[in-house]
Design an enzyme around this catalytic site. Structure first.
Site, PDB file in Angstrom:
ATOM      1  N   LYS A   1       0.661  -1.583   0.139  1.00  0.00           N
ATOM      2  CA  LYS A   1      -0.125   0.272  -0.257  1.00  0.00           C
ATOM      3  C   LYS A   1       0.898   1.297  -0.135  1.00  0.00           C
ATOM      4  O   LYS A   1       2.248   0.927   0.653  1.00  0.00           O
ATOM      5  CB  LYS A   1      -0.557   0.081   1.430  1.00  0.00           C
ATOM      6  CG  LYS A   1       0.099  -0.194   2.745  1.00  0.00           C
ATOM      7  CD  LYS A   1      -1.312  -0.363   3.747  1.00  0.00           C
ATOM      8  CE  LYS A   1      -0.568   0.377   5.047  1.00  0.00           C
ATOM      9  NZ  LYS A   1      -0.731  -0.539   6.288  1.00  0.00           N
TER      10      LYS A   1
ATOM     11  N   ARG B   1     -10.749   0.702  15.024  1.00  0.00           N
ATOM     12  CA  ARG B   1     -11.024   1.388  13.974  1.00  0.00           C
ATOM     13  C   ARG B   1     -11.604   1.012  12.588  1.00  0.00           C
ATOM     14  O   ARG B   1     -12.472   1.504  11.712  1.00  0.00           O
ATOM     15  CB  ARG B   1      -8.932   1.377  13.583  1.00  0.00           C
ATOM     16  CG  ARG B   1      -8.274   2.549  12.573  1.00  0.00           C
ATOM     17  CD  ARG B   1      -7.366   2.477  11.768  1.00  0.00           C
ATOM     18  NE  ARG B   1      -7.642   1.145  11.820  1.00  0.00           N
ATOM     19  CZ  ARG B   1      -5.937   0.485  10.763  1.00  0.00           C
ATOM     20  NH1 ARG B   1      -4.648   1.673  10.988  1.00  0.00           N
ATOM     21  NH2 ARG B   1      -5.340  -0.498  10.022  1.00  0.00           N
TER      22      ARG B   1
ATOM     23  N   TYR C   1      16.225  31.139   3.252  1.00  0.00           N
ATOM     24  CA  TYR C   1      15.522  31.742   3.388  1.00  0.00           C
ATOM     25  C   TYR C   1      16.129  31.973   4.904  1.00  0.00           C
ATOM     26  O   TYR C   1      16.221  31.459   6.015  1.00  0.00           O
ATOM     27  CB  TYR C   1      14.460  30.999   3.162  1.00  0.00           C
ATOM     28  CG  TYR C   1      13.506  30.415   2.289  1.00  0.00           C
ATOM     29  CD1 TYR C   1      13.081  31.798   1.479  1.00  0.00           C
ATOM     30  CD2 TYR C   1      13.024  29.743   1.015  1.00  0.00           C
ATOM     31  CE1 TYR C   1      13.292  31.495   0.160  1.00  0.00           C
ATOM     32  CE2 TYR C   1      12.968  29.750   0.309  1.00  0.00           C
ATOM     33  CZ  TYR C   1      12.512  30.433  -0.472  1.00  0.00           C
ATOM     34  OH  TYR C   1      12.576  30.338  -1.778  1.00  0.00           O
TER      35      TYR C   1
ATOM     36  N   MET D   1      11.852  24.108  -1.185  1.00  0.00           N
ATOM     37  CA  MET D   1      10.651  22.891  -1.843  1.00  0.00           C
ATOM     38  C   MET D   1      11.879  22.502  -2.173  1.00  0.00           C
ATOM     39  O   MET D   1      11.592  20.202  -2.493  1.00  0.00           O
ATOM     40  CB  MET D   1      10.018  24.230  -2.442  1.00  0.00           C
ATOM     41  CG  MET D   1       8.732  23.193  -3.635  1.00  0.00           C
ATOM     42  SD  MET D   1       7.558  24.080  -4.102  1.00  0.00           S
ATOM     43  CE  MET D   1       7.082  25.231  -3.113  1.00  0.00           C
TER      44      MET D   1
HETATM   45  C1  LIG Z   1      -0.770  -2.041   6.713  1.00  0.00           C
HETATM   46  C2  LIG Z   1      -1.268  -3.027   7.259  1.00  0.00           C
HETATM   47  C3  LIG Z   1      -0.612  -4.283   7.295  1.00  0.00           C
HETATM   48  C4  LIG Z   1       1.129  -3.692   7.504  1.00  0.00           C
HETATM   49  O1  LIG Z   1       1.678  -3.309   8.646  1.00  0.00           O
HETATM   50  P1  LIG Z   1       3.239  -3.346   9.234  1.00  0.00           P
HETATM   51  O2  LIG Z   1       3.209  -3.041  10.337  1.00  0.00           O
HETATM   52  O3  LIG Z   1       3.840  -2.102   8.415  1.00  0.00           O
HETATM   53  O4  LIG Z   1       3.672  -4.900   9.025  1.00  0.00           O
HETATM   54  C5  LIG Z   1      -1.171  -5.222   7.676  1.00  0.00           C
HETATM   55  N1  LIG Z   1      -2.275  -5.446   8.394  1.00  0.00           N
HETATM   56  C6  LIG Z   1      -2.927  -4.365   7.772  1.00  0.00           C
HETATM   57  C7  LIG Z   1      -4.243  -4.612   7.801  1.00  0.00           C
HETATM   58  C8  LIG Z   1      -2.894  -2.822   7.489  1.00  0.00           C
HETATM   59  O5  LIG Z   1      -3.484  -2.188   7.325  1.00  0.00           O
END
Ligand SMILES: *Cc1c(COP(=O)(O)O)cnc(C)c1O
Length: 333
Positions: free
Chosen positions: A33, A116, A242, A288
């Site tokens: 992700k 969550r 800056y 930047m």
């Molecule tokens: C991001 C995520 C993971 C991975 O977590 P890490 O701490 O990076 O290993 C696993 N399960 C879910 C549901 C996540 O959102």
């Protein structure tokens, strides 16, 4: 332009370390992700497949489309479920079931304490009923741990809750996969009882766990580099950048490098300047697109360990790598 080096050998090393725990490559789902935690989605997908992984986890169906060719099975954490044979979609609430396309493959997420995402413990049977009624195909049951990376027993309390969720679910359905381990959980507990682990940060070489849980030898995969734009001589007392915040304490030679907050490098606090991997403090404010260092080298390494960089920047490794801009070139070494 600033660029990123991806160390293939270190990535494979980390995956092998987790493979020792799971017992197989098939039981590791690599979490890709957010542009593979900033490492580059397609690139890391390709390397994962090269290593022999067959499963991935992403946030959206769009991300999954880009890496489908590399995996047998992709879990999507936060998108509307649609029919796609190579994907399954996490059900984060009862409403998700109503929104899902009939016939789509789903994995029920249970809220075992993180509060969550996921259906509540006492909604599991209702969720299963609705999944059947809407003719969705249930292929998994999952949860996420809120405190696996903290020195406390909370992880075990959540795992107990998950065991209950598993037994309730299994009294209604068969042949689904069960998973709850992220990197931190995988480091703390044996993994050989899991159908799959969802491996994120650990694959990229970091553990935010207290040192007593350093059960595996992990190596950072990513390093950030910047290139020289120009060099100039400063006289003692001249100021840089800056606000002229850096004041040369002596005559010195400095160069401007092509990295800034536009590239996803943090502007942070220039009164406590970041010190690069080569021991050079950033002089004055981060712009930047530019920083200034006392160096004349054509290329400099900004950091080669996001864990220590994160500590310097008062954040965590995840944030340091994840915010690195997509436009930065990623080179495999
Ligand atoms: C991001 C995520 C993971 C991975 O977590 P890490 O701490 O990076 O290993 C696993 N399960 C879910 C549901 C996540 O959102």
């Amino acid at each position: 332009m600033a660029f990123i080096k991806i160390n293939r050998e270190n990535f494979f090393h980390n995956l092998s370390q987790f493979q020792l725990k799971t017992g197989s490559k098939e039981s590791i789902a690599i979490v890709l992700k957010d542009n593979a935690y900033g490492h580059g989605l397609e690139l890391m997908a390709k390397l994962s497949a090269e290593f022999g992984l067959t499963q991935a986890v992403v946030r959206t169906h769009d991300e999954a489309q880009k890496i489908k060719q590399y995996f047998k099975q992709i879990l999507i954490l936060g998108d509307k479920a649609v029919i796609d044979d190579s994907c399954s979609f996490a059900i984060n609430s009862l409403e998700d079931i109503e929104k899902a396309q009939i016939g789509s493959r789903v994995e029920l997420k249970v809220d075992t304490g993180m509060h969550r995402n996921g259906v509540a413990m006492d909604e599991i049977e209702e969720a299963i009923k609705r999944i059947e009624k809407r003719e969705l195909i249930l292929v998994g049951l999952m949860t996420h741990n809120r405190s696996a990376d903290e020195l406390s027993s909370e992880l075990f309390w959540q795992q107990k809750n998950f065991e209950k969720a598993v037994s309730v679910t299994m009294s209604h359905v068969k042949n689904i996969r069960i998973h709850s381990y992220n990197s931190a959980t995988s480091l703390r507990l044996p993994c050989n009882n899991q159908d799959t682990i969802r491996l994120g940060i650990g694959a990229y070489g970091y553990s935010e766990l207290p040192a007593i849980y350093d059960t595996l030898d992990l190596k950072p995969v990513l390093s950030l580099w910047a290139k020289k734009i120009s060099t100039r001589k400063l006289k003692k007392g001249e100021r840089v950048g800056y606000g002229g915040q850096f004041i040369a304490p002596k005559d010195m030679t400095v160069s401007t490098y092509d990295l800034g907050y536009g590239d996803g490098w943090m502007r942070s606090n220039s009164f406590e300047p970041f010190v690069t991997a080569e021991g050079l403090p950033i002089l004055g404010r981060v712009s930047m697109d530019y920083i200034v260092l006392e160096s004349t080298k054509d290329e400099v390494c900004i950091f080669d360990n996001a864990l220590s960089a994160g500590r310097e920047l008062k954040t965590i490794s995840y944030e340091v790598t994840t915010q690195l801009n997509k436009k930065l070139k990623r080179i495999v070494t």
